[in-house]
Write a protein that holds these residues in place. Structure first.
Motif: not given
Length: 271
Positions: A138-143, A145-149, A155-164, A253-255
Motif C-alpha cells: 500500500t502507499y499514500d495515493p497523494l504522494v 513521487r511514490n505513485a509515479s515510482f 509496473g505495479a497495478v492498482p487493486v483497491e482504494y482503502l479508506e483510513n 499515472f503522470q507527474r
C-alpha cells in the motif's frame, strides 16, 4: 498448476542480474538481514525514517523476531558499510502466491536516488526464488513521487482504494492525517514488469483516459499549508472512490497530471 511452477531458473537468474544492476547504479549493496542484532538495526532505521520514538517503533522487536524466524522478507541496503534503507515483507496465504511488502524506507538524504528501486528489485528476486508470483503493498495515493515510482518504474497495478487503512498514525510523516492507501499488485511474471526491471522503458506509453489530479508535492504542502493538504485528502478520496465504484479503473499515472482512469465502457476503445 502448483504455486511457482511457471517460474523458471532462467527467470530467477535474470531477476538477480536485474537486482544487481539496479544496486550497482546507486552504489548500494542490498542483502537479507538476519538475527536479533541486524533486526534491531532495521527497527532503529525505520524509526529514524518515520520519526518514531524507541517506545513507539514502526515494528516492535518481538514481531520482527517472529517474522525473521518464520522466513519472511527482511532486507537492508548499505552504502559504504552504513545501513541506509530497509524493507519488510510478509507471506500471504499460500493459495495467493503473494508477498505483502509492508514497509520500505530510505534515509531522507537518499530519497529519490534509486536506492528504493534497488531494494524492490532485490525483493522481486527473493520472491521469485521462493515461487512467489506477485508482491502487494500500500502507499499514500497523494504522494506523487511514490505513485509515479509504483506505476511507471515498477509496473505495479492498482487493486483497491482503502479508506483510513491504518487508522490514526503516530509518526512525523502521517500524524494529523487519515491513512488512506492505494493497494497495488506487482505481477512479477508480467512481461511489462520484466521489461522495466531490465531497464527497458522504450515501450512505455502514456495511458489514455481522464485524469484525477493530485498535488505534485503533498509532503511540502503538509508543512506549508496543512489545511489545504487535508482538503486534498477528502477530494481525492471522493473522486477516486466514486469513479472506481462506478466501474472505472486506474490505468496510469503522470507527474503534473495525476491518475489516468478509464471508464469500463471505453476500455475496449483505448486499450
Amino acid at each position: 498448476m502448483m504455486t511457482g511452477e511457471r517460474i523458471t531458473d532462467a527467470m530467477k537468474h535474470q531477476a538477480h542480474l536485474d537486482a544487481e544492476r539496479a544496486a550497482a547504479l546507486t552504489g548500494v549493496t542490498v542483502r537479507e538481514m538476519s538475527g536479533t542484532e541486524e533486526e534491531a538495526q532495521v527497527i532503529d532505521l525505520l524509526a529514524l525514517i518515520w520519526g518514531r520514538t524507541a517506545d513507539n517503533p514502526v515494528v516492535p522487536k518481538e514481531i520482527m523476531r517472529v517474522l525473521g524466524k518464520t522466513g519472511n522478507y527482511i532486507a537492508g541496503a548499505f552504502l559504504d558499510g552504513e545501513l541506509v534503507g530497509a524493507a519488510l515483507g510478509l507471506h500471504s496465504s499460500p493459495e495467493r502466491s503473494t508477498l505483502h511488502s509492508h514497509i520500505t524506507g530510505v534515509v531522507p538524504g537518499l530519497v529519490g536516488k534509486a536506492v528504493g528501486y534497488g531494494i524492490k528489485l532485490h525483493q522481486r528476486a527473493w520472491a521469485l526464488d521462493r515461487g512467489i508470483e506477485a508482491i502487494e503493498w500500500t502507499y499514500d495515493p497523494l504522494v506523487s513521487r511514490n505513485a509515479s515510482f509504483n506505476f511507471n518504474k515498477l509496473g505495479a497495478v492498482p487493486v483497491e482504494y482503502l479508506e483510513n487503512f491504518y487508522g490514526l498514525m503516530a509518526d512525523t510523516i502521517n500524524a494529523g492525517d487519515l491513512s488512506d492507501r492505494l493497494l497495488v499488485r506487482w505481477h512479477l511474471l508480467d512481461e511489462n514488469v520484466s521489461r522495466l526491471a531490465g531497464g527497458d522503458r522504450s515501450g512505455s506509453a502514456v495511458a489514455e483516459g481522464f485524469a484525477v489530479a493530485i498535488p505534485d508535492d503533498i509532503e511540502r504542502l503538509r508543512v506549508t499549508d496543512p489545511e489545504r493538504a487535508r482538503e486534498w485528502r477528502g477530494t481525492i478520496r471522493e473522486q477516486l472512490t466514486s469513479h472506481l465504484n462506478n466501474g472505472a479503473r486506474i490505468v496510469g499515472f503522470q507527474r503534473g497530471t495525476g491518475y489516468i482512469l478509464q471508464h469500463a465502457s471505453t476500455e475496449g476503445e483505448l486499450d
